[in-house]
Enzyme design. Structure first.
Site, PDB file in Angstrom:
ATOM      1  N   LYS A 189       0.841  -1.201   0.000  1.00 58.26           N
ATOM      2  CA  LYS A 189       0.000   0.000   0.000  1.00 58.26           C
ATOM      3  C   LYS A 189       0.875   1.251   0.000  1.00 58.26           C
ATOM      4  O   LYS A 189       2.098   1.167   0.033  1.00 58.26           O
ATOM      5  CB  LYS A 189      -0.950  -0.039   1.195  1.00 58.26           C
ATOM      6  CG  LYS A 189      -1.556  -1.401   1.491  1.00 58.26           C
ATOM      7  CD  LYS A 189      -2.456  -1.955   0.390  1.00 58.26           C
ATOM      8  CE  LYS A 189      -2.847  -3.380   0.757  1.00 58.26           C
ATOM      9  NZ  LYS A 189      -3.968  -3.979   0.197  1.00 58.26           N
TER      10      LYS A 189
HETATM   11  C1  LIG Z   1      -4.612  -5.193   1.144  1.00 59.47           C
HETATM   12  C2  LIG Z   1      -6.061  -5.247   1.223  1.00 59.47           C
HETATM   13  C3  LIG Z   1      -6.732  -5.708   2.358  1.00 59.47           C
HETATM   14  C4  LIG Z   1      -6.024  -6.373   3.517  1.00 59.47           C
HETATM   15  O1  LIG Z   1      -5.140  -5.552   4.184  1.00 59.47           O
HETATM   16  P1  LIG Z   1      -4.168  -6.188   5.300  1.00 59.47           P
HETATM   17  O2  LIG Z   1      -3.639  -4.993   6.004  1.00 59.47           O
HETATM   18  O3  LIG Z   1      -3.100  -6.933   4.555  1.00 59.47           O
HETATM   19  O4  LIG Z   1      -4.972  -7.076   6.159  1.00 59.47           O
HETATM   20  C5  LIG Z   1      -8.115  -5.628   2.393  1.00 59.47           C
HETATM   21  N1  LIG Z   1      -8.808  -5.143   1.356  1.00 59.47           N
HETATM   22  C6  LIG Z   1      -8.209  -4.711   0.231  1.00 59.47           C
HETATM   23  C7  LIG Z   1      -9.034  -4.147  -0.871  1.00 59.47           C
HETATM   24  C8  LIG Z   1      -6.810  -4.766   0.122  1.00 59.47           C
HETATM   25  O5  LIG Z   1      -6.237  -4.359  -1.014  1.00 59.47           O
END
Ligand SMILES: *Cc1c(COP(=O)(O)O)cnc(C)c1O
Length: 406
Positions: A189
């Protein structure tokens, strides 16, 4: 053969992050404490929220948001299949069942008209996704939610710094526009703490519940007990969980929040170069940014143009042969083995009639097509002009004339 390697993502962590981590190590207080508190205040300011509550990751943030809003066994949550599997998994973790609605071709997020078809008498909440940081149609979704009296949770895992035009002003995702927004701090992210998650809300009571439930519903945080000069005992009000983020992680996120505006600007500039180049490609088309949305381009989803060009795998292999990493479009939970078991999910009050066991649903044609016709290209802050030129050269070499002669 080009020896150049361009990864899909390279986390941009520098000296400030290393120093922040060292500062916490030296402080002797390494789990949820003063750094988490400071990070939360800075995060809230960065997205324009009243309250931000940090947790271990976005998956547990989503689960906590849904459970706190009353979602549990026997309930249904209207959401999308076209997402990272964590979205559906968070619903299942509450004991509820996801009901999948199809998505919009431009936002890759929930289509408000399709949402109507996924609502049943058991629906307890709506979970929409700002997929790849592209804002979903909040206005349309909130109109449906208001009419049905349902709370909206925004899966904003990828969307820090993205904006929507709202009542004449640009506002960041996470204010939030629904009841709760949940962000991820995973290295894929835009801002990362290794792993981590944040819930934002304007509801003080909800924020209080999140703080309680992330730490065993303990009445007194250990920071308070630690600094008290009087003896007292904490109480544990209800069975809960440990979803803490650590101070080590929070400290690493703070310098990134401080330069968030520059990060977003840089990513948008990289995306603009792709937009322009792909507008001229006969094989790949750029994503369309709708007039009411400003995307952080957490990922850059190019689309295979219709017609007789090379397919998804051929294009990905062509890029890989030139040292360029790419990724298939966003996955669909209903096409993953975990959701082949048909009872785990449904597609509406009266299911489409397709068996679902084969990973196919007649109500989710766009979700299924998008996965197989989208290609994520490398885009990350810190990407050099040379790296982007290498991607563009590989894309240019996809043109029919060039293909034949190479
Ligand atoms: C990355 C992601 C998640 C999960 O995030 P984590 O912090 O890895 O648990 C949930 N929803 C979407 C759309 C994502 O891209």
């Amino acid at each position: 053969m080009d020896t150049h390697r361009v990864p899909l993502v390279r986390p941009s962590l520098g000296e400030s992050e290393a120093e922040a981590a060292a500062r916490v190590v030296r402080s002797g207080w390494v789990t949820q404490g003063p750094e988490v508190a400071a990070f939360e205040a800075e995060f809230a300011r960065a997205v324009g929220a009243e309250h931000a509550v940090a947790v271990a990751n976005c998956t547990v943030a989503l689960e906590l948001a849904l459970r706190t809003l009353g979602v549990g066994p026997g309930d249904e949550v209207a959401t999308v299949s076209h997402s990272f599997v964590a979205t559906a998994n968070a619903v299942v973790a509450t004991g509820a069942r996801p009901v999948f609605a199809d998505v919009d071709d431009d936002t890759l997020g929930m289509d408000a008209a399709r949402l109507e078809l996924a609502l049943t008498p058991r629906t307890r909440a709506i979970l929409c996704v700002h997929q790849l940081g592209i804002p979903c149609d909040l206005e349309g979704i909130l109109a449906v939610a208001t009419r049905r009296g349902l709370p909206v949770v925004e899966d904003a895992a990828c969307a820090i710094g993205s904006e929507v035009r709202w009542q004449g002003r640009w506002e960041r995702i996470g204010r939030p526009h629904g009841r709760v927004a949940c962000f991820s701090l995973h290295p894929r992210k835009v801002v990362t703490t290794g792993d981590g998650g944040v819930l934002t809300t304007s509801d003080a009571e909800l924020a209080h519940r999140f703080r309680l439930l992330r730490q065993h519903a303990m009445t007194v945080p250990d920071t308070v007990r630690h600094h008290s000069d009087r003896v007292f005992f904490e109480a544990y009000l209800e069975p809960a969980h440990n979803y803490r983020l650590t101070d080590l992680q929070a400290a690493v996120g703070r310098p990134q929040l401080a330069r968030l505006d520059a990060i977003i600007e840089e990513r948008r500039a990289l995306a603009a170069v792709y937009h322009e180049a792909l507008a001229r490609s006969s094989v790949l088309a750029p994503p369309r940014e709708l007039p009411w949305a400003r995307c952080n381009w957490q990922s850059y989803p190019a689309r295979l143009r219709d017609g007789s060009g090379p397919g998804q795998v051929a294009v990905m292999q062509h890029l890989l042969d030139r040292g360029i990493a790419s990724k298939r479009g966003v996955s669909n939970a209903h096409q993953e083995p975990a959701y082949r078991e048909g009872r785990r999910w449904t597609c509406g009050p009266t299911p489409c009639g397709v068996g679902h066991a084969a990973g196919h649903c007649a109500r989710l044609p766009r979700s299924e097509r998008l996965r197989d016709t989208t290609l994520l290209l490398p885009l990350f802050h810190g990407m050099t002009a040379d790296e982007q030129q290498a991607v563009l050269a590989a894309v240019a070499a996809l043109e029919p004339g060039v293909r034949r002669s190479s």
